[in-house]
Design a protein around this motif. Sequence first.
Motif, PDB file in Angstrom:
ATOM      1  N   ASP A   1      -5.615   3.820  -8.104  1.00  0.00           N
ATOM      2  CA  ASP A   1      -5.169   5.174  -8.154  1.00  0.00           C
ATOM      3  C   ASP A   1      -4.017   5.303  -8.876  1.00  0.00           C
ATOM      4  N   ALA A   2      -2.976   4.231  -8.669  1.00  0.00           N
ATOM      5  CA  ALA A   2      -1.544   4.431  -9.411  1.00  0.00           C
ATOM      6  C   ALA A   2      -1.859   4.183 -10.945  1.00  0.00           C
TER       7      ALA A   2
ATOM      8  N   LYS B   1      -9.010  -1.010   0.513  1.00  0.00           N
ATOM      9  CA  LYS B   1      -8.235  -0.104   0.590  1.00  0.00           C
ATOM     10  C   LYS B   1      -6.790  -0.404  -0.427  1.00  0.00           C
ATOM     11  N   LEU B   2      -6.494  -1.527  -0.423  1.00  0.00           N
ATOM     12  CA  LEU B   2      -5.679  -1.936  -1.344  1.00  0.00           C
ATOM     13  C   LEU B   2      -5.560  -1.665  -2.648  1.00  0.00           C
TER      14      LEU B   2
ATOM     15  N   SER C   1       0.822  -1.368  -0.002  1.00  0.00           N
ATOM     16  CA  SER C   1      -0.077  -0.047   0.138  1.00  0.00           C
ATOM     17  C   SER C   1       0.745   1.300   0.146  1.00  0.00           C
ATOM     18  N   ASP C   2       1.804   1.512   0.866  1.00  0.00           N
ATOM     19  CA  ASP C   2       2.710   2.327   0.847  1.00  0.00           C
ATOM     20  C   ASP C   2       3.471   2.466  -0.396  1.00  0.00           C
TER      21      ASP C   2
ATOM     22  N   ARG D   1      -5.840   1.988  -3.707  1.00  0.00           N
ATOM     23  CA  ARG D   1      -4.768   2.362  -4.082  1.00  0.00           C
ATOM     24  C   ARG D   1      -3.878   1.776  -5.403  1.00  0.00           C
ATOM     25  N   TYR D   2      -4.191   0.607  -5.799  1.00  0.00           N
ATOM     26  CA  TYR D   2      -3.709   0.296  -7.110  1.00  0.00           C
ATOM     27  C   TYR D   2      -4.467   1.081  -8.231  1.00  0.00           C
TER      28      TYR D   2
ATOM     29  N   LEU E   1       2.583   1.979  -3.405  1.00  0.00           N
ATOM     30  CA  LEU E   1       1.310   2.165  -4.360  1.00  0.00           C
ATOM     31  C   LEU E   1       1.173   3.625  -4.317  1.00  0.00           C
ATOM     32  N   VAL E   2       1.279   4.235  -3.125  1.00  0.00           N
ATOM     33  CA  VAL E   2       1.042   5.863  -2.800  1.00  0.00           C
ATOM     34  C   VAL E   2       2.360   6.436  -3.368  1.00  0.00           C
TER      35      VAL E   2
ATOM     36  N   ARG F   1       2.200   6.742  -7.081  1.00  0.00           N
ATOM     37  CA  ARG F   1       1.242   7.572  -7.580  1.00  0.00           C
ATOM     38  C   ARG F   1       1.732   8.894  -7.516  1.00  0.00           C
ATOM     39  N   ASP F   2       2.279   9.260  -6.373  1.00  0.00           N
ATOM     40  CA  ASP F   2       2.798  10.628  -6.158  1.00  0.00           C
ATOM     41  C   ASP F   2       4.028  10.867  -6.945  1.00  0.00           C
TER      42      ASP F   2
END
Length: 396
Positions: free
Chosen positions: A341-342, A334-335, A211-212, A338-339, A214-215, A218-219
């Motif tokens: 989102d990426a 949640k996971l 999860s971390d 986030r995937y 993937l964030v 994305r950033d």
Amino acid sequence: MSTSTSTHAGTGAVTDPATGTDLARLLACEIDPVRGFLPARDPLERLPAGFEPWEETTARLPSLMAAGRARDVVGRLGPLPATPLHGDRRALWRAYMLLSLLANAHVMDGKERARTLPRTIAEPLCEVAAALGMPPIPTYATLVLHNWARVDASGPLSLDNLVPLCPFSGGMDEQWFFLSMAAIEAAGGPALAAVEIMREGIGADRPELVSDALVRIRDAVEAMMATLRRIPERCDPYVYYHRVRPPMGAWGEPGVVYEGVGTAPQNWDAASGAQSALLQTLDAALGVRHGEETGGFLRGMRAYMPPGHRRFLTALEAGPSVRDHIVARNDDEKLRGRYNDAVDVLDTFRRSHMGLTVRYLSKQAGPEGVGYGTGGTDFVHFLHDTRLEASAHRID
């Protein structure tokens, strides 16, 4: 999110400070945990004494190309062996950049392309290229990865703090375009450490690491997009299409003979953003698989990448799939979010890239033209297909 790394004294091991993830595989593939595919040390700005002819002639290339005299001057360069540079990779990369630009000036200058490359350039270029595992022609690594310096040596690797080391045809438009590519590489650098964190999270079944990561990915892509959108600030589409792009074309049929190296003509694709490992790495990290046509082209471009970057992509594709890992944990919303989102931000980046391609290639070519890149690929069609193939990997 931290983008620094930690080095353990006495061991040389490099880890991510927030997660403790071992980042040694990045270093083994000549990838910096912060800068990504840019060199860990700023590129060498000048070769040692004895190589002044290469340095001085390359510095004059913009004016020589404008006057149509580059081929004459490059052809008169005397023999100069590259052997003393072996053992110093920064010097080899500098020599590779100088020699490949000199070779391109000789081939592309004038109304007709030259069909032979003089021995005095061909031999040392092939020697240096072989030492680096690169093809003997200007590549993305030549024009972008190793062709920059910082204005403020202690400042960031940002677009406003970079200048080119070796302009080719000269002018702000060319410089801004290639520096924008270098700044995008720098912005995407932290995603490479995230890829390693994600790999560890999958192997250890630690969803918090995945999860971390993937964030962070994305950033990083959002930072890449912010730089991509700045290209029009100082790079005019008309100037790019008619002045920057033509002299960086492919060495196509009937090819170029490298005197002193061989008698068979060699054909090479031109330097292209497709030779960057960054987007291919993000695709591989997210489990994106492209179709036969687009995937085949992308794999072909790897021959123009530094060997370490090629190895990293191969290892990444052979590893576990984060998408499969998340699909198997179908109760972890949640996971999955986030995937997605990426994947979505990568899709947005490709949309922006495609929009620039239309503006800089298709529209400049006119109503009868097609948006061909420097390598001869219809990049509007290509980017459209790769975008759809990647976005289709969302987990719904």
